[in-house]
Every structure is written in C-alpha cells, then in structure tokens.
Design a protein around this motif. Structure first.
Motif, PDB file in Angstrom:
ATOM      1  N   GLN B 366      -8.683 -17.078 -20.040  1.00 28.15           N
ATOM      2  CA  GLN B 366      -8.322 -17.812 -21.262  1.00 28.15           C
ATOM      3  C   GLN B 366      -6.826 -17.687 -21.539  1.00 28.15           C
ATOM      4  N   GLU B 369      -4.878 -19.820 -19.208  1.00 29.61           N
ATOM      5  CA  GLU B 369      -4.967 -21.254 -19.519  1.00 29.61           C
ATOM      6  C   GLU B 369      -4.125 -21.623 -20.741  1.00 29.61           C
ATOM      7  N   LYS B 375      -4.790 -25.276 -21.231  1.00 24.89           N
ATOM      8  CA  LYS B 375      -5.702 -25.567 -22.355  1.00 24.89           C
ATOM      9  C   LYS B 375      -5.108 -24.892 -23.579  1.00 24.89           C
ATOM     10  N   ALA B 380      -8.189 -23.111 -29.178  1.00 23.24           N
ATOM     11  CA  ALA B 380      -8.200 -22.246 -27.998  1.00 23.24           C
ATOM     12  C   ALA B 380      -7.342 -21.014 -28.250  1.00 23.24           C
ATOM     13  N   GLU B 383      -9.192 -18.637 -30.636  1.00 27.21           N
ATOM     14  CA  GLU B 383     -10.293 -17.949 -29.977  1.00 27.21           C
ATOM     15  C   GLU B 383      -9.775 -16.909 -29.002  1.00 27.21           C
ATOM     16  N   LEU B 384      -8.677 -17.226 -28.356  1.00 27.87           N
ATOM     17  CA  LEU B 384      -8.064 -16.255 -27.442  1.00 27.87           C
ATOM     18  C   LEU B 384      -7.611 -15.013 -28.205  1.00 27.87           C
ATOM     19  N   ARG B 387     -10.601 -12.997 -29.163  1.00 30.07           N
ATOM     20  CA  ARG B 387     -11.255 -12.393 -28.004  1.00 30.07           C
ATOM     21  C   ARG B 387     -10.395 -11.276 -27.403  1.00 30.07           C
TER      22      ARG B 387
END
Lengths: 654, 654
Positions: B366, B369, B375, B380, B383-384, B387
C-alpha cells in the motif's frame, strides 16, 4: 449541566492516605534494618551512575567494595548466627535484601551470591567445622566465595549434574572432576574474579563407582589471587545486566580436597569410605539439601517486588505531572494519569504490587519460623518450599511486566539510562529464570498440591508425580480437592445461597476468595483426572501425558498462588483498625482481586461461575476502582519510602 | 498398548517443508535487495560483537562508518528518486530496512534516522530546490542530518510544539527560537554528534505573531564540525539500547535561516511575508505533513517483525536440541520442544510472526502504491496511515513480548550478551514508543474507524472525534458498523445458518474471519454508543467521556488490526497452489486465528458468539495445532533465512 466529574458518586468518601503510618505498616517489624539499608543506599547512591560510567572491570571491583562496605554495617549478615558475627535473625536478613532492591541490582545480587548462596550453603549444608573455619570471614566479606551448582548442560535438573567427586580412601580425599564441557559449572556469580572458595555440587562416587547422588564440597578455586592448580576458570563475559557481578565457568581436573571438605550436615563419608546419612532415601536426601535453597527464592521474590515499586513510583509520579493532548479548552492538556487507559495500565499493577508485598510478608515469616526452629516440622518445610517457589515465580514475572509497562508509560524519556529503567529492566530480567526457572517452580507448586504434600512429595520427579496421581482413586483426588465441600461452605457464608456467585457483592472479599478457591480446586481435580485418564484409559506414556497436561499443571499452580496472595492481603486488611489507610488498602485489595478474576473471566464463564452480565460488571467495577485510586496513587507509591536518590529520573520526575 | 505418539491421528498427513521455496515466498518480489542486505550483514557481522567491545564514542563512530559503507552499496537509498542517486523504489527501501533488522539495531536505526526521517522529510516536505541541494549527499551518507520534531515537553502531541520560527520580512529570514527547556528538541537521533543539518519542526509565526501552525525548516546545526552559532546541543547520553545512535537535545537561540529553508511542498511564505498553502484547513495541512511520516512507521513495524524472527529462531532451535528432565527411562531427558508448555510458549508466537510478516507485505505494498503514485487518492492515503499505525503497534508489541518469552525460554544462557538477546531486547524496546506511541497510534486507528475515514478525519483531535461521533445519529453509526449486515452474509456463507458460530468448523477460515469481523464491528458500535450516551444523556464533558471509553477505543483498534492481519494471511494462503508448504502455512494461519480468538474468548462468550463447549474446544484445537507444528518448527524458522552470523548464540545453538 456538563460535569467534569472524575470522582465517582454514591456516597463514597475518598480516603486520605496517612503516608508515614502506611510506611510503618509496610516496613513492619523490620523497620530498623530497612532504615539501615535505606541509609546505606543513599550513602552510596552514586553507584547507579557509576554503573554506566565505570568500565567493565572497574564496576565489578566497585561493586565488590560496596558489598564489603555494607557488610561492615551489619546489613548483610543478619541471617548468620551471632556467634560468628551475624545478626541471628533470618527474617531480618530477607527484609534487608528486599530493601536493598531499591538500589543497584548488581550490588543486590552480589550480596545474594556471597551471603545467601555461598554463605547460606556453608551454614545450611555444613557443620560446625565449616562454620568455625569460614563463617566469620564470609560474613565480613573478607572471604569471597561462589555457589557452583548450575552446569552448562543442567540448570533446572540439578539431580542430573555431571561433575563427579570420587572418594580416595587411601589419601582420604575427594577428587573433583568435570567430565566434559556440558558439565562445566556455568553462570556462577563471583567465579570470574572474586571467589576464593567454591561450594561445588557433584555426584559423590565411592569405591567401585557407586554413586550416592549429588553432594556439596568446599573447593578452593583461587590461592593467593591465582587460579588453583587443576581448576580452569572462564569469564562469562558481558551480560544483559548485572554487570557488576562476575559470573564465570569452572572446570575441575582431578582437584583434590580433604575428606572434611564435604558439607556433611545430611550425609558423611568415613575415613574408610563408608557412606552414612540420617536420611535414608537418596531422593529425599537430595531434595532436603536442595530445600536449603529456599532462602534464595524468598529473597529474589522480595527483591522483585521492590524493583517493581521503583518502576511504578517513577511512572506514577510522571503520569501525575505530564500532560498530553487537550481535554478541554479551559484546562489545557490533560494529565496522563487522568486518562482511563493510563489508569488501566498502571493502577492494577500498583494493586498487584501491594498484594505481593503482603504475600511476601507471609512467606518471609514462614521462612523465619522454619529456619529459626520456631515451627520446623516436615509439613511446614514442604509448604514453605512450595510457597517460596510460587511467590518467587509470581513476583518476578510481575516485575518484568511492571517494569516494561512503566517504561512504555514514560515514553522516550524512559529509554534514557539516566531515568533508571534501562538498568532496572536489564538487571531484573534474569530474576524469572535464576534461583529456579519460574515454570519449573510452578510445577513444584503443582506437585505439592497434587500429592497433598505427601511425604513422598519431595522425592518425586515429574514422572513420579504422574504415577503417584495415577495411583490414587479418582474419589481420593476429588476428596482432596474439595471443590464440592467448598461450595457448601460458601453457600452458608455468602448471601444468595446456591446463587452466591451471582448474588454476592463484587467487593465482598468472601466472594472474591470463594471464586479464586473454586477455580483452584476445580483445576486441581481436572489435572488429576486428566493425568489418570491419559495413563489409565488412553494408555499413553506418562511422559507424554505430562507434556499434554503441562499447561493445566502450570495454570493450577498459578491459580493456587493467586489465591494465597489474595488471602495474605485480606488477612492483613482484616487485622487493621478502621482508618482511611484501611479504606485505601481496601480499594487496592479489591482491585487486585477483581483484576485477577477479570484476567481469567473466560475460565469462570466456561465453568459456570460467572454470568455474562456479571463478567461485564467486573470490568466496570475495575474501571471504577481505578478512578477511586487515581487521586491517592502518588501517596500510595510515596508510602514505599523509596529514597529519591534511587528513583533518579531527572527528566521524568526531577 | 502404551504409545508415545506425539503426532495426532485421524488421517492428517504431516507436511514436509520445502525450505527454499518458502524462503522465496517470504522474500517475495524484493528477493534481490534482501539478498544484498543479507550479504552486507554477513560482511559486517562483527558489529554485533563490537557493540559490546567498543567504547561509547567508538561504537557511535563505527556505526556511522557502517551506514556510509552500506549506503555505497545502494542498499539504503532505494526510496529516493533515481535522478539524485536513489533506487526509485519505495517498496524495496522498506524491504531493505526490514532485512537489516536481522542485524545490529543501532545500524538499523541510524539508517532510519538518516535516510528515512531526515532524507524522507527533505524528499516529502521539500521541493526541487531542497532535493537538488541536499539529496545526492544525503543518499551517499556524506551529509548527515537529523529530524528534529519531538520536544521534551511534547512527544505525541506534535501540534503543540513550542519551538517558534518567526518570519523577518526585512531580512527574508526565519528566526528559530526555543522558548524554554520544555521546548528543546529531545531524543533526536544523529543530533549529539553527526548531524550537520536538522529538519526542525516549529510553529511558523508571521507578522504580529499570527501563527500558521507547525512547519518544517532546514537548519544547519554544525558548520565545519563545530556547533553552529546560536545552537546548543546536549548529548542524551547512554540509553537502554541503540547506543550506536547519537541522540541529543537541541536548543535554538534566534538562529536565522533564509526564507528558502522552509520545506515548502505544502505551504510557502513569500518574500514579503505572505503565507500561502494548497491546503486550506490548518489542521488538515498539519496532518498532511505528518502523513509523510507513514514511511517510518511502516519501516519500524517491518523491522520489529524481523527482530522477532531472530529471537524465535534462536529459541526454537535451542528447544529442539536442549534436553531437560527425563520423560522415560529409555529416551533419557526430554527435548524442551516436546513439552506441551514449551510448545504453547513458542509456537503461537511463531504463528503470529508469520501472520505479521504477511500483514507487513500488505502495508508495504500500500505504501509503495501511494508513494509511487500508483494509487494515491485521499481515501487510499488515509487507509494507509491507519494501517501503518496499527501494524506498527501490533508488530512492535509482538516483538517486545516475543523477545522476552524467547529469552526466558533460553534460561541463563539467554542472559549472556554473546547469545544475542541482550542487545535484541535492549535495542528493540523503544520500538513501542518511537515513531508514534503505540497507544496513540491505536487511537488514530480507532478514529479512522469511528469516522469512517471521513474527510474531516485527519483534522480531528480526540475531542473533535468525540464531537463528530456524538453528532451522528445512532443509526448512522450502526449502519456504518455493519455487524447486522455481516451476520446476514455469514449466514449465507457458513454451514449452520443462524447457528454458524456453533456449527462451522473451527479450522474454517471463513468462520475465523467472521468471528474477528463480528467482534470488531460490535465493538465499534459499542464505542460510538458509549461516546454518544456519555455526552448526550449523561451530560459529561467530552474529555471525561473519552477518558472513560478509552480502553474500548484501544480495544476496537486492536480488534480491527487483528482482523486485517488474519485477512492478509488468509489471502496469501488462498493465492498459493496446493503444496506441503501451503499445508504448513495453513497450520500457522489456524494457530494465529484460534489463539487470537482464544485470547479474547471472554469477550466472545460475553457477546454470545462462543459457547462454553466451543471455547474449550478452541483451546484443545490450539494444543493440537502446536503438536502438529512442532515437527516442522525448525524448518519454519529456517525459512526466514537469517544468516547464522546474525543469530550468534554459541551457547544455545552453536
């Protein structure tokens, strides 16, 4: 109306802690020796910094000097007979050791090695000829020695040691030999530099190679500062911590010592080579000798409790002054200790530390009574050994966990050496595995429970234990583990009758104790049944059965010890006159009991002793207790009276 | 018939591990860079011993040299653009860092400070003028620098930093000032000795004292080897570990830097003193800048996983050769790894390490990306960040726990420095609190879940979060936390219909995932309800409500992360072709899932998702899985391909 009430309501009155009175209660009958140790700690407080600044060799020498200096104050010799220059008070010697754990732990362990292990072995395993010859100089620290039991290949299973002592009747000497590298003595404190004598544990072999099992011998390993002929010593080098203690390895290559070097309290060899012992069974004899180690375990357990206190005192005081993130615009950033999670992290550890303190009082008193001959029967000795093993295991794991949590709760500053945690963590780490690996110790506790401290108890290894239990009728086991009788008693005692576990108040100590006792007895019957079933019904090998049941064996020992700890705390409370301090300790006792139940609430639910609703209620009650203790948390750590010089931590609480 | 069968029956065929194939799977797409790092580690393996033998200053210099030497191999610059001499591959830079964690962790952290924090800040917060001026020399290690964010008074709450940067339009300079000791920069790696430049985080003040919030500035702190005028630096001194890294404190007394020293990717100040930013909200701007820190968190998480592997490899290999106590007369003493308790201690940690390895693969991908623009949308990124925060917290706590358990499982030998645990434990300890305190990171995770990564998510402090959630209708919260929808899906998917949680096989991954997902969503709705109820019904101040609910907030974040970890493992397995290795990994995945459920089985019982019988069945299944994994345990740690030079431990596995 928006309230910012942190304090709970419903008529509860917040206690005010009388700190000096609480300190007096905690120090107890040994206030005097503890005061002496505190004074010595402050006088030599610089050792905490010198541990970092001095080189490897210099620090070892400095620690030795400190130990000798402290010995001169009488602090370290309390456990020896007065006729040899000791204090004649076993309990006081433990109390002194506990208090010393507020300071540098290399000093503590060096004291333990010299006066506890080495001096203790001479005292307990030797007879007058050894006492007269050695004790005065041991007590003064003039004669340093080591306790050479552990070998590279055998730590916990001492009975299988490889070192051999062969009796040569012609010369009336024992010949000590290390048959291979796995049998070298290892991790031996004082060996690398300072020990002149070693108490060596070796397999005694008489004519024709007949072995009488492990015995202890006094062996000179250094003469005039040089390693003795036939002896080889290697430095264990740098360790994770305790680098003020010189651990090393020793090999013996046919080293000869006179017949009188055998520490002959329990067994002797005549000049002609005839073996005699007052204890017939070789196994029993071995475990009797080992039993003298109990003092070391009681010491380490007490030291671990006090090391935990140092960590908690720092983290609690820090949390009461450090602010982080805004709670509301007016108040600015919020104190760490006002966060629910932070309370949850620190305050149960505070409660467990208090609980273990009182549990340590009990085991210290038992030790004192047994070793002073006040109450020295077989049963008392066995119960002491079990209790010492279990308290040591619980207290040392508690120390590891507490020091870690407190370090994390102090963030980056907690990582700097000046702020105390570095040494505290590194030095105390070994506590969980030395003086008996904690898991092995808990197996010893379980063995006592399973065999009901049968006379055979001490002789048994794990297979013997499995066979013993397997030999009992199930009814006997269940009779002994009296869960059903307990339930009857509880029914009469607690409100709610058959529903006592749903009706009694969570803060009713009788309820808390009944829960812990029920768990212990139920687990004990379960382990016995599993052992029997495995061997009898499933025809599995006892070794395999033991391996499969081992986690239950450990669990029952832990459950037993937690019950004893709660009883110790509850007994202490019951004996106190009404006061705010009693209220404060009551909160801690409840917090200890309920967090103990909470941690194993799955088990209680699985065994029908906790409903879902009640389980959740316990968690709520724990949070509530934390909020009640929060305002007095700093007072409660201040009551330990740890000299501020021992806390250091200028960045945290300076 | 007495059998000594350790292996379970019922048609199960024990897999044989294909070690090279498993290594290939684990190394994945970054096998090449990992191979380079392994080679470098072996070439400079002596650093593990030098960490003990060199003096304080010498070791720091040696670590610096090593870092520069490794930089020349291209190992440390993978994350920088190729035009400046980097490798242009963010994922590979993380993989390199992870692999480096097999070795000395001072080297690791020095690399992280220089190339991750310092170089990363220049790259992510700066623009072309900074990149051109600095990156080539940063990548080569010629120009050392530091990342001066944390202050003594503010670690986690970066938004409240005290350092001030005032713009002086006349001279077109920023004036950097430390208003007091609480605002000094602290624990800054590279600051005490090696940094020439510092990226300083300070409150930007424009004319008349108007503050624009925290921004980053490039400030020279050493010129020609001397501390720059107006700068004061103090050494943080000895730490618990990582003593090859020179941490220090920095004060600024009106230090002037040109206008171009502002790292101006997200905001700039014109020569006249006009402030402009592409991000309107000051909070959002701040969190966007902070978001660039995500790389450090992903790195530390991966490093922690690999540090855990080193400990487990040693303890597992030791347990497979060390014998203790007799199991039966014929077999002699029993191997530690054949004891049920020892399996229970080590093998679940092995399973969790594998699980975290695959979870790390996901977050690294992730990150790659997002930072490679493959991405890179707002969702994104959020969320990265969540996470990365959560994986870092789980992995670093796992490392602390694993290293401790492995040390204890190696007894006294584990305490000797030569046997690796001393450094491993001391060096990795800070992982749980640096690059974001784990509890604070889990709150970040929870905030994302509670706000469903709303666009406002990043702007919110904890009070903002409480207010946001309080502002939602309960229905919205429950809708978002779709526990009821989940149940419908599960019913269709799993055998047993409404009784899926009692009928599905314990080893059915869908069941395991459904359990973890149910817990997460139920907890999430519970937290939201508690927050709302506290503020709306009970009229308690949001700060107090947050404090009271905080343990639930942390719990939901942890539950969320555990679900993600299991998903990562299950996804990996699903993609594998049938093979013995897949069977072996399947055992580990089941063991991870079931020990995770088992650890929180009280919660599942409390919430009606686990019957008493099934709860006990899970514990039995865990023991059974341990017995199945035991014969392949050594293969499973060998597959990590840790160079034997990194394990050291002559006393344990030599």
């Amino acid at each position: 109306m928006v309230t910012n009430a942190a304090a709970p309501s419903n008529g509860y009155v917040q206690p005010e802690v009388d700190i000096p009175a609480l300190t007096e209660l905690l120090d107890g009958e040994y206030a005097e020796i503890r005061a002496l140790v505190r004074t010595n700690l402050v006088t030599y407080a610089s050792v905490l910094e010198e541990a970092e600044s001095l080189g490897f060799d210099e620090f070892r020498e400095w620690v030795r000097e400190l130990v000798v200096t402290m010995a001169a104050t009488g602090q370290t010799g309390m456990g020896f007979p007065e006729e040899y220059g000791g204090g004649g008070d076993v309990g006081a010697s433990i109390a002194a050791f506990e208090t010393l754990a507020f300071g540098d732990l290399s000093v503590l362990v060096k004291v333990g090695v010299q006066f506890g292990l080495f001096g203790g072995a001479l005292l307990q395993l030797g007879t007058e000829r050894h006492h007269k010859a050695y004790l005065p100089d041991v007590i003064s620290g003039k004669l340093m020695g080591c306790f050479a039991m552990t070998e590279t290949g055998h730590g916990s299973n001492v009975q299988a040691l490889g070192t051999v002592a062969t009796y040569d009747a012609e010369s009336q000497e024992f010949v000590i030999t290390t048959p291979g590298d796995q049998a070298r003595k290892d991790y031996i404190g004082n060996a690398a530099r300072h020990a002149r004598l070693a108490v060596v544990f070796a397999q005694l072999e008489l004519d024709g190679g007949r072995s009488e099992g492990v015995h202890a011998f006094v062996v000179p390993i250094r003469v005039d500062g040089e390693v003795a002929p036939g002896v080889r010593i290697e430095d264990d080098g740098r360790k994770m911590g305790l680098n003020g203690v010189d651990n090393g390895r020793i090999w013996f290559d046919g080293v000869r010592v006179p017949r009188e070097a055998l520490l002959n309290r329990f067994a002797d060899v005549s000049p002609e080579g005839t073996y005699t012992s007052s204890i017939e069974s070789p196994n029993r004899r071995f475990f009797t000798m080992l039993g003298t180690l109990v003092q070391g375990r009681v010491s380490v357990g007490g030291g671990a409790v006090n090391a935990s206190k140092v960590a908690l005192a720092i983290a609690t005081k820090y949390a009461a002054r450090r602010r982080q993130f805004e709670a509301d615009a007016e108040a600015g950033e919020q104190l760490l200790l006002d966060y629910g999670m932070h309370q949850r992290r620190l305050l149960p550890l505070l409660a467990h530390t208090y609980a273990l303190h009182f549990a340590q009082d009990v085991v210290r008193t038992q030790l004192h009574e047994v070793f002073s001959g006040i109450k020295d029967d077989e049963q008392a000795r066995r119960e002491l050994e079990s209790r010492a093993a279990g308290t040591k295991a619980l207290a040392t794991w508690h120390a590891t966990r507490t020091i870690q949590e407190c370090r994390e709760a102090c963030g980056g500053a907690g990582y700097l050496a000046v702020n105390r945690f570095a040494a505290l963590k590194a030095d105390s780490d070994i506590f969980t595995t030395f003086e008996g690996d904690n898991h092995v110790l808990l197996q010893l506790v379980a063995k006592g429970l399973l065999t009901h401290y049968a006379s055979e108890f001490e002789d048994m290894d794990q297979l013997g234990m499995v066979r013993f239990v397997t030999g009992l009728a199930v009814e006997t086991v269940i009779e002994r583990t009296s869960a059903h009788k307990l339930l009857e008693r509880v029914r009469d005692l607690l409100p709610g009758g058959d529903d006592w576990d749903q009706e009694a108040g969570l803060l009713d100590t009788r309820y808390q104790l009944a829960m812990l006792r029920y768990r212990e007895e139920h687990m004990l019957a379960g382990v016995a049944r599993r052992l029997k079933r495995g061997v009898e019904d499933q025809k599995v090998h006892p070794g395999t059965v033991f391996s499969r049941v081992q986690d239950h064996v450990i669990a029952v020992a832990r459950a037993h010890m937690e019950r004893l700890v709660l009883e110790a705390f509850a007994d202490k409370l019951r004996a106190m006159p009404d006061s705010d301090n009693k209220v404060a300790l009551g909160l801690l006792c409840d917090l200890f009991a309920l967090t103990t139940i909470e941690a194993d609430r799955a088990w209680f639910m699985e065994h029908g002793r906790l409903t879902v609703q009640r389980s959740k209620a316990i968690s709520r009650e724990v949070n509530d207790l934390c909020r009640k203790i929060r305002p007095i948390a700093v007072d409660l750590v201040d009551a330990w009276d740890i000299p501020s010089e021992m806390l250091r931590s200028p960045d945290l609480i300076g």
